[in-house]
Design an enzyme around this catalytic site. Sequence first.
Site, PDB file in Angstrom:
ATOM      1  N   GLY A   1      71.113  49.896  29.715  1.00  0.00           N
ATOM      2  CA  GLY A   1      71.975  50.382  30.854  1.00  0.00           C
ATOM      3  C   GLY A   1      73.128  51.587  30.505  1.00  0.00           C
ATOM      4  O   GLY A   1      73.975  51.429  30.964  1.00  0.00           O
TER       5      GLY A   1
ATOM      6  N   THR B   1      73.621  54.343  30.668  1.00  0.00           N
ATOM      7  CA  THR B   1      74.257  55.377  31.523  1.00  0.00           C
ATOM      8  C   THR B   1      74.691  54.733  32.744  1.00  0.00           C
ATOM      9  O   THR B   1      75.050  55.516  33.689  1.00  0.00           O
ATOM     10  CB  THR B   1      73.032  56.488  31.638  1.00  0.00           C
ATOM     11  OG1 THR B   1      71.896  55.866  32.423  1.00  0.00           O
ATOM     12  CG2 THR B   1      72.452  57.351  30.410  1.00  0.00           C
TER      13      THR B   1
ATOM     14  N   ASP C   1      77.243  52.274  35.368  1.00  0.00           N
ATOM     15  CA  ASP C   1      78.875  52.107  35.585  1.00  0.00           C
ATOM     16  C   ASP C   1      79.490  51.295  34.593  1.00  0.00           C
ATOM     17  O   ASP C   1      80.608  51.737  34.016  1.00  0.00           O
ATOM     18  CB  ASP C   1      78.884  51.755  37.037  1.00  0.00           C
ATOM     19  CG  ASP C   1      80.286  51.885  37.326  1.00  0.00           C
ATOM     20  OD1 ASP C   1      80.767  52.996  37.080  1.00  0.00           O
ATOM     21  OD2 ASP C   1      80.921  50.949  37.978  1.00  0.00           O
TER      22      ASP C   1
ATOM     23  N   SER D   1      78.744  50.796  31.291  1.00  0.00           N
ATOM     24  CA  SER D   1      78.529  51.617  30.325  1.00  0.00           C
ATOM     25  C   SER D   1      79.940  52.783  30.346  1.00  0.00           C
ATOM     26  O   SER D   1      80.631  52.439  29.251  1.00  0.00           O
ATOM     27  CB  SER D   1      77.336  51.944  29.828  1.00  0.00           C
ATOM     28  OG  SER D   1      77.393  52.837  28.660  1.00  0.00           O
ATOM     29  N   ARG D   2      79.787  53.294  31.282  1.00  0.00           N
ATOM     30  CA  ARG D   2      80.961  54.255  31.259  1.00  0.00           C
ATOM     31  C   ARG D   2      82.349  53.690  31.378  1.00  0.00           C
ATOM     32  O   ARG D   2      83.217  54.189  30.471  1.00  0.00           O
ATOM     33  CB  ARG D   2      80.786  55.164  32.782  1.00  0.00           C
ATOM     34  CG  ARG D   2      79.854  55.997  32.544  1.00  0.00           C
ATOM     35  CD  ARG D   2      79.764  56.763  33.986  1.00  0.00           C
ATOM     36  NE  ARG D   2      80.899  57.276  34.607  1.00  0.00           N
ATOM     37  CZ  ARG D   2      81.322  57.006  35.675  1.00  0.00           C
ATOM     38  NH1 ARG D   2      80.920  56.081  36.436  1.00  0.00           N
ATOM     39  NH2 ARG D   2      82.685  57.433  36.001  1.00  0.00           N
TER      40      ARG D   2
ATOM     41  N   LYS E   1      75.382  38.866  32.726  1.00  0.00           N
ATOM     42  CA  LYS E   1      75.145  38.331  34.163  1.00  0.00           C
ATOM     43  C   LYS E   1      74.590  39.295  34.914  1.00  0.00           C
ATOM     44  O   LYS E   1      75.101  40.453  34.883  1.00  0.00           O
ATOM     45  CB  LYS E   1      76.215  37.410  34.778  1.00  0.00           C
ATOM     46  CG  LYS E   1      77.505  38.151  35.205  1.00  0.00           C
ATOM     47  CD  LYS E   1      78.180  37.183  35.763  1.00  0.00           C
ATOM     48  CE  LYS E   1      79.441  37.695  36.690  1.00  0.00           C
ATOM     49  NZ  LYS E   1      79.072  37.815  38.334  1.00  0.00           N
TER      50      LYS E   1
ATOM     51  N   HIS F   1      82.585  32.588  36.100  1.00  0.00           N
ATOM     52  CA  HIS F   1      84.055  32.652  35.526  1.00  0.00           C
ATOM     53  C   HIS F   1      84.790  31.376  35.883  1.00  0.00           C
ATOM     54  O   HIS F   1      85.626  30.967  35.118  1.00  0.00           O
ATOM     55  CB  HIS F   1      84.600  34.119  36.239  1.00  0.00           C
ATOM     56  CG  HIS F   1      83.902  35.175  35.905  1.00  0.00           C
ATOM     57  ND1 HIS F   1      83.258  35.623  34.897  1.00  0.00           N
ATOM     58  CD2 HIS F   1      83.543  36.258  36.691  1.00  0.00           C
ATOM     59  CE1 HIS F   1      82.397  36.790  34.830  1.00  0.00           C
ATOM     60  NE2 HIS F   1      82.659  37.299  35.942  1.00  0.00           N
TER      61      HIS F   1
ATOM     62  N   LYS G   1      87.027  38.212  48.768  1.00  0.00           N
ATOM     63  CA  LYS G   1      87.174  39.558  48.838  1.00  0.00           C
ATOM     64  C   LYS G   1      88.120  39.889  49.855  1.00  0.00           C
ATOM     65  O   LYS G   1      88.281  39.152  51.060  1.00  0.00           O
ATOM     66  CB  LYS G   1      85.887  40.299  48.853  1.00  0.00           C
ATOM     67  CG  LYS G   1      84.954  40.135  47.687  1.00  0.00           C
ATOM     68  CD  LYS G   1      84.074  41.419  47.475  1.00  0.00           C
ATOM     69  CE  LYS G   1      83.312  41.398  46.232  1.00  0.00           C
ATOM     70  NZ  LYS G   1      84.068  41.882  45.217  1.00  0.00           N
TER      71      LYS G   1
END
Length: 482
Positions: free
Chosen positions: A13, A15, A17, A19-20, A145, A237, A331
Amino acid sequence: MAHASCSALLLFGATGDLSRRMLLPSLYALHEDELIDPNLRIVGTARSEHDDAEFRAFAKAALDEFLPADRKDEAKLATFLDRLEYQALDASQVDSFGALAEKLGDTSCGLSIFLSTAPALFEPTIEGLRRAGLAHADVRIGLEKPLGNDLASSARINDAVAAGFDERQIFRIDHYLGKETVQNLMALRFANMMFEPLWNSAGIDHVQITVSETVGLEGRKGFYDDTGALRDMVQNHMLQLLALTAMEPPRDYDATSIRDEKVKVLRALRPVKPEEMVRGQYRAGAVKGESVKGYTEDLGQDSDTETFVAIKTHVDNWRWQGVPFYLRHGKRLAERRSEIVVEFKQVPHNIFSDRGGKLRANRLVIRLQPEEYVRLQVMAKEPGLDRGGIVLREVNLDLSLATAFAKARKRIAYERLLLDLIEGEQTLFVRRDEVEAQWKWTDAIREVWAKGDMEVKPYAAGSWGPNAGIALTERDGRSWND
């Protein structure tokens, strides 16, 4: 001439999100501080077709965007980008892993794999790695996860991984465990004499764990609607935070001792009764002065997926008998906050009551985000001659980690976790028996919901959730730390 290291880190993965935003900046920080072997190769893989140069350009753009300005050292950036290589891969095709193995070359002195993939691709990916010879004894695999969405699917994924790797090679990632304050919770408990004697049902009235978010769906529509708040945040978590708060002192600070104690707590969790849980879903409202839509409008269809959950649970063992643990997560709540609040019992006798002195119970607040601090709320007397009575007030003993350790570099959780993965240090990763105990408890809650007698209660975006969530503590004569 020194033999070039054949050890490599393989990022699935690469490329995406995660990773960035997290992985590439974390790896750059480790490179900048010379914490990883100068010869360690970092090979990215994903479905999209790129060559090495295009992947380096992608990484450079990500680092430009997400690295703080004071960290951008052009020379070090250039040497970091030189480490990066790329191999396209369709992970659903088991026979396409040969090209990846070829790109990696000799991995006999160690290969670390960071696997972040859609749940459906877990099994073919492990099988592909196995067939391509990338699952030998010198390989470690870090799993991001979601690992399944209930006990059965989680066991299936764990079985698939176990078919290729031993438990000592498997690193299940829970990025909360990489947070500095979470590890400070252990230092607080086990490096100080004053807390541990009170850290039980004789000294503690109750514990609250809150992870509140102000954001809504943030581009995760399909995934979130299938998952819901309980499985997205509580199952992993929050139960890990509960386990660290409640566990017995481990014999040693090592992976086996710490994980042995955590799993005992998770297995001792009492099943939750219907009246001890609340599900909610946000409606339109205002967050930080901006009006926002409700969940079903954000989603674009009707849904009874919960975006809020509050639970009262107990750890059934000697230490915690009769002490409730209240968990809540949602949320579009009033503010973004992750914290553990330990409320101690009241003193047995208030000597100040005849003089008008009112007491409040001491609270220990361990805040993980947005700021990081440990705060002990204690009672003190207001200065004065006390002719009108004694006025007692709560004051904070503050350990602000940002201030106390101002000179220390702040690290994102993934820096520590990636370094631990590369070095083979398992303490902050989750063992299979922990994951299964977490799912067992969570599945039992979802069974209650499946019977259909747990309606999803609406709450306005920007509030602290449905009234029933507030009532969960109030009817016990307690209140959330808002």
